[in-house]
Design a protein around this motif. Structure first.
Motif, PDB file in Angstrom:
ATOM      1  N   GLY A 106      12.671   8.542 -17.836  1.00 44.93           N
ATOM      2  CA  GLY A 106      11.279   8.138 -17.646  1.00 44.93           C
ATOM      3  C   GLY A 106      11.066   6.990 -16.690  1.00 44.93           C
ATOM      4  O   GLY A 106       9.927   6.680 -16.354  1.00 44.93           O
ATOM      5  N   ASP A 107      12.129   6.343 -16.227  1.00 42.85           N
ATOM      6  CA  ASP A 107      11.977   5.203 -15.327  1.00 42.85           C
ATOM      7  C   ASP A 107      11.382   5.670 -13.989  1.00 42.85           C
ATOM      8  O   ASP A 107      11.941   6.536 -13.329  1.00 42.85           O
ATOM      9  N   PRO A 108      10.223   5.101 -13.579  1.00 43.48           N
ATOM     10  CA  PRO A 108       9.564   5.587 -12.368  1.00 43.48           C
ATOM     11  C   PRO A 108      10.380   5.371 -11.094  1.00 43.48           C
ATOM     12  O   PRO A 108      10.319   6.188 -10.177  1.00 43.48           O
ATOM     13  N   VAL A 109      11.175   4.303 -11.030  1.00 42.46           N
ATOM     14  CA  VAL A 109      12.006   4.077  -9.848  1.00 42.46           C
ATOM     15  C   VAL A 109      13.080   5.153  -9.758  1.00 42.46           C
ATOM     16  O   VAL A 109      13.336   5.709  -8.688  1.00 42.46           O
ATOM     17  N   ARG A 110      13.689   5.469 -10.898  1.00 38.53           N
ATOM     18  CA  ARG A 110      14.693   6.533 -10.911  1.00 38.53           C
ATOM     19  C   ARG A 110      14.054   7.885 -10.600  1.00 38.53           C
ATOM     20  O   ARG A 110      14.660   8.736  -9.955  1.00 38.53           O
ATOM     21  N   GLN A 111      12.830   8.092 -11.064  1.00 36.35           N
ATOM     22  CA  GLN A 111      12.148   9.350 -10.762  1.00 36.35           C
ATOM     23  C   GLN A 111      11.874   9.468  -9.264  1.00 36.35           C
ATOM     24  O   GLN A 111      12.010  10.549  -8.686  1.00 36.35           O
ATOM     25  N   ASN A 112      11.501   8.362  -8.622  1.00 42.31           N
ATOM     26  CA  ASN A 112      11.297   8.392  -7.172  1.00 42.31           C
ATOM     27  C   ASN A 112      12.595   8.728  -6.452  1.00 42.31           C
ATOM     28  O   ASN A 112      12.608   9.495  -5.491  1.00 42.31           O
ATOM     29  N   LEU A 113      13.684   8.142  -6.912  1.00 40.15           N
ATOM     30  CA  LEU A 113      14.992   8.422  -6.336  1.00 40.15           C
ATOM     31  C   LEU A 113      15.309   9.909  -6.445  1.00 40.15           C
ATOM     32  O   LEU A 113      15.723  10.547  -5.469  1.00 40.15           O
ATOM     33  N   ARG A 114      15.084  10.486  -7.622  1.00 41.01           N
ATOM     34  CA  ARG A 114      15.365  11.913  -7.823  1.00 41.01           C
ATOM     35  C   ARG A 114      14.424  12.797  -7.013  1.00 41.01           C
ATOM     36  O   ARG A 114      14.832  13.833  -6.490  1.00 41.01           O
ATOM     37  N   ALA A 115      13.165  12.388  -6.919  1.00 44.95           N
ATOM     38  CA  ALA A 115      12.204  13.171  -6.138  1.00 44.95           C
ATOM     39  C   ALA A 115      12.618  13.218  -4.670  1.00 44.95           C
ATOM     40  O   ALA A 115      12.552  14.268  -4.013  1.00 44.95           O
ATOM     41  N   ARG A 116      13.069  12.090  -4.142  1.00 49.04           N
ATOM     42  CA  ARG A 116      13.499  12.051  -2.738  1.00 49.04           C
ATOM     43  C   ARG A 116      14.790  12.844  -2.542  1.00 49.04           C
ATOM     44  O   ARG A 116      14.940  13.550  -1.544  1.00 49.04           O
ATOM     45  N   ALA A 117      15.725  12.721  -3.500  1.00 43.81           N
ATOM     46  CA  ALA A 117      16.973  13.480  -3.398  1.00 43.81           C
ATOM     47  C   ALA A 117      16.698  14.982  -3.474  1.00 43.81           C
ATOM     48  O   ALA A 117      17.299  15.779  -2.746  1.00 43.81           O
TER      49      ALA A 117
END
Length: 197
Positions: free
Chosen positions: A132-143
């Motif tokens: 649920g961490d939004p920073v990690r979600q951004n990382l995954r979205a970009r990857a």
């Protein structure tokens, strides 16, 4: 990087078996017009330059670290939960069920439920902090988006290995959250050019 393995200047750890993978240059991807267009559109949407080799390398190295963190958290909380759950069921079926005192059986069930609920709480809390961490979600979205761009380039004739960059499509927990973007950038200011902390 948690990995003790020393990586070359343009290398990162691929998901499958921990193999070392060499970054495909952004110029190779940009040589395919469809991939270049996809990279530019995604770049505007996700606030990331998918053709910048250093930025992409850092992204992929951080994505590997993210996956390692999720795996460690899953083992640390999921395995004890599974072991205690299976042990409790086996003990109930083999021993506690045959106790003559209903009070003893009730006490066993209450203690077991309390232990399992406590472990479940820590498992869910850990999962939420990672997924649920939004920073990690951004990382995954970009990857995820980079993977799609690389596949477009490969289909367009670019010399890109199959499954590159070896991370899955992340059907969930990969939503881009613009409000977390500034926090992500400030957290990465301490990283050097190779993506190391």
């Amino acid at each position: 990087m948690d990995d003790e393995q020393e990586l070359g200047q343009w290398e990162f750890i691929g998901r499958r078996g921990g193999d070392v993978v060499t970054l495909v240059s952004g110029s190779v991807i940009a040589a395919v017009p469809e991939a270049r267009r996809a990279a530019e559109e995604a770049g505007r949407e996700l606030r990331f330059d998918f053709l910048d080799d250093r930025a992409v390398l850092s992204l992929l190295r951080r994505r590997h670290d993210d996956e390692q963190d999720m795996f460690k958290a899953g083992v640390a909380h999921g395995m004890p939960l599974a072991l205690v759950g299976v042990g409790a069921v086996l003990y109930w079926g083999g021993v506690a069920l045959y106790w003559e005192s209903p009070t003893a059986r009730t006490a066993y069930l209450a203690v077991t439920a309390a232990v399992l609920l406590t472990q479940l709480f820590f498992f869910v809390r850990s999962a939420r902090s990672h997924w649920g961490d939004p920073v990690r979600q951004n990382l995954r979205a970009r990857a995820k988006c980079y993977r799609e761009i690389a596949h477009i380039a490969r289909k367009g004739g670019a010399d890109i290995p199959a499954f590159y960059p070896h991370y899955g499509p992340y059907p969930f927990a990969a939503t881009f959250r613009p409000e977390a973007d500034d926090r992500e950038k400030s957290e990465n200011e301490g990283a050097d050019d190779h993506g190391h902390r």
